[in-house]
Design a protein around this motif. Structure first.
Motif, mmCIF file in Angstrom:
data_model
loop_
_atom_site.group_PDB
_atom_site.id
_atom_site.type_symbol
_atom_site.label_atom_id
_atom_site.label_comp_id
_atom_site.label_asym_id
_atom_site.label_seq_id
_atom_site.Cartn_x
_atom_site.Cartn_y
_atom_site.Cartn_z
ATOM 1 N N TRP A 71 0.818 -1.215 0.000
ATOM 2 C CA TRP A 71 0.000 0.000 0.000
ATOM 3 C C TRP A 71 0.850 1.263 0.000
ATOM 4 O O TRP A 71 0.425 2.297 -0.501
ATOM 5 C CB TRP A 71 -1.033 -0.054 1.129
ATOM 6 N N THR A 109 -11.363 8.135 -7.719
ATOM 7 C CA THR A 109 -10.336 7.446 -6.937
ATOM 8 C C THR A 109 -10.362 7.916 -5.492
ATOM 9 O O THR A 109 -10.285 7.106 -4.563
ATOM 10 C CB THR A 109 -8.939 7.709 -7.537
ATOM 11 N N PHE A 112 -13.313 6.436 -3.667
ATOM 12 C CA PHE A 112 -13.118 5.017 -3.386
ATOM 13 C C PHE A 112 -12.090 4.813 -2.276
ATOM 14 O O PHE A 112 -12.270 3.964 -1.386
ATOM 15 C CB PHE A 112 -12.699 4.279 -4.659
ATOM 16 N N LEU A 115 -13.712 5.373 0.948
ATOM 17 C CA LEU A 115 -14.574 4.247 1.299
ATOM 18 C C LEU A 115 -13.755 3.108 1.902
ATOM 19 O O LEU A 115 -14.096 2.561 2.952
ATOM 20 C CB LEU A 115 -15.328 3.758 0.052
ATOM 21 N N VAL A 116 -12.651 2.750 1.215
ATOM 22 C CA VAL A 116 -11.829 1.648 1.720
ATOM 23 C C VAL A 116 -11.233 2.018 3.076
ATOM 24 O O VAL A 116 -11.166 1.191 3.985
ATOM 25 C CB VAL A 116 -10.709 1.279 0.720
ATOM 26 N N LEU A 119 -13.928 1.426 5.613
ATOM 27 C CA LEU A 119 -14.159 -0.005 5.851
ATOM 28 C C LEU A 119 -13.021 -0.630 6.640
ATOM 29 O O LEU A 119 -13.236 -1.498 7.487
ATOM 30 C CB LEU A 119 -14.332 -0.740 4.514
ATOM 31 N N SER A 120 -11.778 -0.169 6.349
ATOM 32 C CA SER A 120 -10.643 -0.798 7.019
ATOM 33 C C SER A 120 -10.560 -0.350 8.477
ATOM 34 O O SER A 120 -10.147 -1.114 9.340
ATOM 35 C CB SER A 120 -9.350 -0.483 6.283
ATOM 36 N N SER A 123 -12.733 -2.736 10.333
ATOM 37 C CA SER A 123 -12.195 -4.055 10.706
ATOM 38 C C SER A 123 -11.044 -3.920 11.694
ATOM 39 O O SER A 123 -10.814 -4.826 12.494
ATOM 40 C CB SER A 123 -11.794 -4.863 9.464
ATOM 41 N N LYS A 141 -2.883 -8.205 16.201
ATOM 42 C CA LYS A 141 -2.968 -8.114 14.751
ATOM 43 C C LYS A 141 -3.194 -6.671 14.309
ATOM 44 O O LYS A 141 -2.967 -6.318 13.163
ATOM 45 C CB LYS A 141 -4.114 -9.002 14.261
ATOM 46 N N PHE A 144 -0.731 -4.727 12.305
ATOM 47 C CA PHE A 144 -0.581 -4.968 10.875
ATOM 48 C C PHE A 144 -1.810 -4.523 10.096
ATOM 49 O O PHE A 144 -1.712 -4.023 8.985
ATOM 50 C CB PHE A 144 -0.275 -6.449 10.638
ATOM 51 N N LEU A 145 -2.985 -4.692 10.709
ATOM 52 C CA LEU A 145 -4.206 -4.199 10.063
ATOM 53 C C LEU A 145 -4.137 -2.693 9.861
ATOM 54 O O LEU A 145 -4.774 -2.132 8.969
ATOM 55 C CB LEU A 145 -5.425 -4.547 10.921
ATOM 56 N N ILE A 148 -3.620 -0.804 6.361
ATOM 57 C CA ILE A 148 -4.632 -0.441 5.359
ATOM 58 C C ILE A 148 -5.092 1.007 5.530
ATOM 59 O O ILE A 148 -4.999 1.795 4.592
ATOM 60 C CB ILE A 148 -5.831 -1.416 5.406
ATOM 61 N N PHE A 152 -4.259 3.856 2.789
ATOM 62 C CA PHE A 152 -5.300 4.563 2.050
ATOM 63 C C PHE A 152 -5.378 6.026 2.442
ATOM 64 O O PHE A 152 -5.847 6.843 1.644
ATOM 65 C CB PHE A 152 -6.647 3.840 2.183
ATOM 66 N N ILE A 155 -2.798 7.368 0.146
ATOM 67 C CA ILE A 155 -3.350 7.427 -1.207
ATOM 68 C C ILE A 155 -4.259 8.647 -1.338
ATOM 69 O O ILE A 155 -4.195 9.393 -2.318
ATOM 70 C CB ILE A 155 -4.109 6.120 -1.541
ATOM 71 N N VAL B 36 -9.078 0.871 -9.185
ATOM 72 C CA VAL B 36 -10.223 1.610 -8.651
ATOM 73 C C VAL B 36 -11.511 1.125 -9.319
ATOM 74 O O VAL B 36 -12.520 0.859 -8.643
ATOM 75 C CB VAL B 36 -10.040 3.126 -8.884
ATOM 76 N N PHE B 62 -6.561 -6.685 2.951
ATOM 77 C CA PHE B 62 -5.557 -7.233 3.867
ATOM 78 C C PHE B 62 -5.411 -8.745 3.682
ATOM 79 O O PHE B 62 -4.364 -9.228 3.281
ATOM 80 C CB PHE B 62 -5.935 -6.904 5.311
#
Lengths: 185, 432
Positions: A71, A109, A112, A115-116, A119-120, A123, A141, A144-145, A148, A152, A155, B36, B62
């Protein structure tokens, strides 16, 4: 391979300092991640041949560090506009319209990526809540999670910068040295 | 009675699928990055069909790429990059040239061998086309023909181990990557030979290359001695994987370390080169992996609304002829391979087409090899093949003129792909 990375002209000393920091920090992180992966797998190989013994955690760490690397790399590719796009159709348009399409795809982009990111975070929160640990090292964990949302958000930051550049280009200010974004120069 | 049976057995393919497909196609053709577009497609299928929770997307980025086999991807990319920067890649090309000197069109043949090897090491076919193209273009061949030759030669790269395509297929189908590499040996060599032979035939007719060089054992031995360090790398990668000594990931790690050590000892690279080198490799890795990461949930989303079953049903209701169905799959794969890069094709089409292949008795491994080779043909299929565009942007030759010269190569490769499809033994001879 990419020598002609599109770079933004620093407009003043603050911007120059910022881009210097950003470049060196990013490079330092990449360097560490890559080195870590190569070494941890290399050591596993040696361990297996010389001591006929392998550890679970070496492979596990390499896997998780790899996700960070992915990433981070994706964010840098966003920064330099390297992501694979099919621009056969768009390239037939005239310059101004091309920019509008570019702006559109950059906004998509961004949406999106956000959004990710959202969502991440979800989790990640669940993982912290239930205290899940990795199989080998038995450490949380979440460490490491976290790659994300971090990836992002990087990004998103880079795509916001690209949007700024595109908007300025539509208004007639070219901030980039060259538009050449191919990987292969 | 029969009709209602048919309708009830057909899964409900509604607008949530067609709408999403149109959305993905529209986004891609408007120049949105592929990862995307695929991610948005997956999200929209999940959202509108409600078949699986949308949080799948958050997990896929992940868990989807949390795989030891995939770590080979950045390591092979880095190996390729270091090989180029240290000049070891030139040495490898010299060996290829020395080997093929005697035969007519030796230079062209060496180029094809070089492309195949290069791409298989650097992993990305497009990158390979660029890397080798730079070195070989303008050596007596007309530009457009040289471009077509390099484009075709680079296709062979994804077919020859250790290509990244097989690593991804192993992940998607849950197969051992080493087994796939083993199965790919003969098909890969056949495709490569078809390109070389096509080049020889075209040369005989057109007389592009007039090599006066004679094959000489002494020259070959000298070249091999000169390139002994460079030859270590293919030896480690191929030897290590085929002997079962290393997994592909381990082979990649050992080869990267070896290349760097050779480079540092020969002083062709210094520590100062590392940041730039790692950045560009990380970037290529960051381009390929997000596509995998978002193709996976898209494939799952399609499976969750029973697309694979639907396709099996509709194709087997048309025909159950083994040869016809394979031909249909070939056409689908070539078109797909010519429109998009290999990675999303493998992840998305793989699980969709595999059930069809299995109903006509195709083995998983056989199908994998058939699929990758067919996608490879797509790279040079005029007028849209990706490699044609890459070569065109590099050489400033028009896509059309390269396309014309690429047609014989494409036909030759298609024949081989059909052979691979119809004769399972070609792929399975080393397996069990």
């Amino acid at each position: 391979m990419a020598k002609n990375d599109s770079e933004i002209k620093p407009r003043n000393k603050v911007m120059a300092l910022f881009s210097f920091l950003e470049n060196s920090i990013e490079r330092f992180i990449l360097l560490s991640l890559y080195t870590f992966i190569v070494f941890s797998i290399g050591i596993e190989v040696i361990r297996r041949f010389v001591f006929s013994f392998s550890s679970i955690w070496g492979e596990e760490m390499a896997r998780y560090i790899f996700i960070y690397l992915v990433w981070f790399g994706a964010a840098i590719a966003v920064k330099n506009k390297n992501h694979i796009r099919i621009d056969v159709l768009v390239s037939m348009l005239e310059e101004k319209k091309k920019l509008w399409f570019q702006l559109f795809s950059e906004l998509i982009t961004l949406a999106f990526a956000i959004l990710v990111f959202y969502l991440s975070i979800e989790s990640l929160a669940i993982s912290i809540q239930f205290g899940s640990v990795t199989d080998g090292l038995r450490i949380s964990k979440a460490w490491f999670l976290f790659s994300i949302p971090l990836g992002f958000s990087l990004i998103s930051i880079h795509i916001i910068r690209r949007i700024y550049i595109t908007v300025m280009a539509i208004r007639g200010h070219n901030l980039e040295k060259n538009e050449d974004n191919s990987l292969f120069n | 009675m029969l009709l209602t049976g048919l309708i009830s057995s057909t899964p409900d393919i509604g607008w949530e699928l067609w709408g999403s497909i149109i959305l993905v196609v529209a986004l891609i053709s408007m120049g949105t990055p592929v990862w995307v577009s695929l991610g948005i497609g997956a999200t929209s299928i999940l959202y509108f069909s409600g078949s699986l929770p949308i949080s799948l997307i958050g997990e896929a980025v992940f868990d989807g790429i949390d795989s030891f086999a995939l770590i080979a991807v950045p390591l092979f990319i880095l190996t390729g990059d270091v090989l180029v920067r240290t000049g070891l890649s030139d040495k490898l090309l010299n060996v290829a040239e020395a080997l093929t000197r005697g035969i007519l069109a030796g230079f062209g043949t060496a180029t094809v061998l070089g492309c195949g090897f290069f791409v298989c090491i650097s992993g990305s076919d497009v990158a390979g086309a660029a890397a080798v193209g730079r070195m070989t273009i303008l050596q007596g061949y007309p530009k457009s023909y040289a471009s077509a030759l390099v484009a075709s030669g680079s296709c062979t790269g994804i077919l020859i181990p250790p290509s990244i395509a097989y690593i991804i297929l192993g992940l998607v189908f849950g197969l051992s990557v080493s087994t796939l590499f083993l199965a790919a040996v003969i098909p890969g060599i056949m495709i490569m030979l078809s390109v070389i032979i096509t080049n020889l035939i075209v040369n005989r007719h057109r007389g592009y290359e007039r090599s006066n060089e004679k094959f000489s054992c002494k020259y070959l031995i000298d070249t091999i001695i000169d390139s002994r360090y460079a030859l270590l790398i293919p030896f480690i990668i191929l030897g290590g994987i085929y002997s079962g000594l290393f997994t592909p990931t381990e082979a990649a790690s050992v080869s990267v370390t070896t290349t760097i050590i050779i480079g540092l000892l020969q002083k062709t690279i210094t520590i100062k080169d590392f940041p730039k080198m790692l950045e560009s490799s990380a970037k290529i890795n960051g381009i390929i992996l997000p596509i995998i990461a978002f193709s996976l949930p898209l494939a799952q989303a399609l499976a969750s609304i029973q697309i694979p079953e639907y396709l099996v049903y509709s194709i087997t209701s048309l025909t159950e002829n083994y040869y016809l169905i394979i031909l249909m799959m070939l056409v689908i794969l070539i078109i797909a391979g010519c429109l998009v890069e290999t990675t999303p094709n493998i992840v998305i089409l793989g699980p969709i087409l595999l059930p069809i292949a299995q109903t006509i008795g195709m083995n998983e491994i056989h199908f994998s090899i058939f699929m990758v080779t067919a996608l490879g043909v797509g790279f040079i299929t005029p007028p849209l093949g990706l490699n044609l565009f890459v070569m065109s942007s590099m050489t400033k030759e028009s896509v059309l003129s390269i396309s014309k010269k690429a047609v014989p190569f494409m036909l030759g490769m298609s024949v081989v792909v059909l052979l691979i499809a119809y004769i399972p033994q070609i792929s399975l001879v080393f397996i069990n």
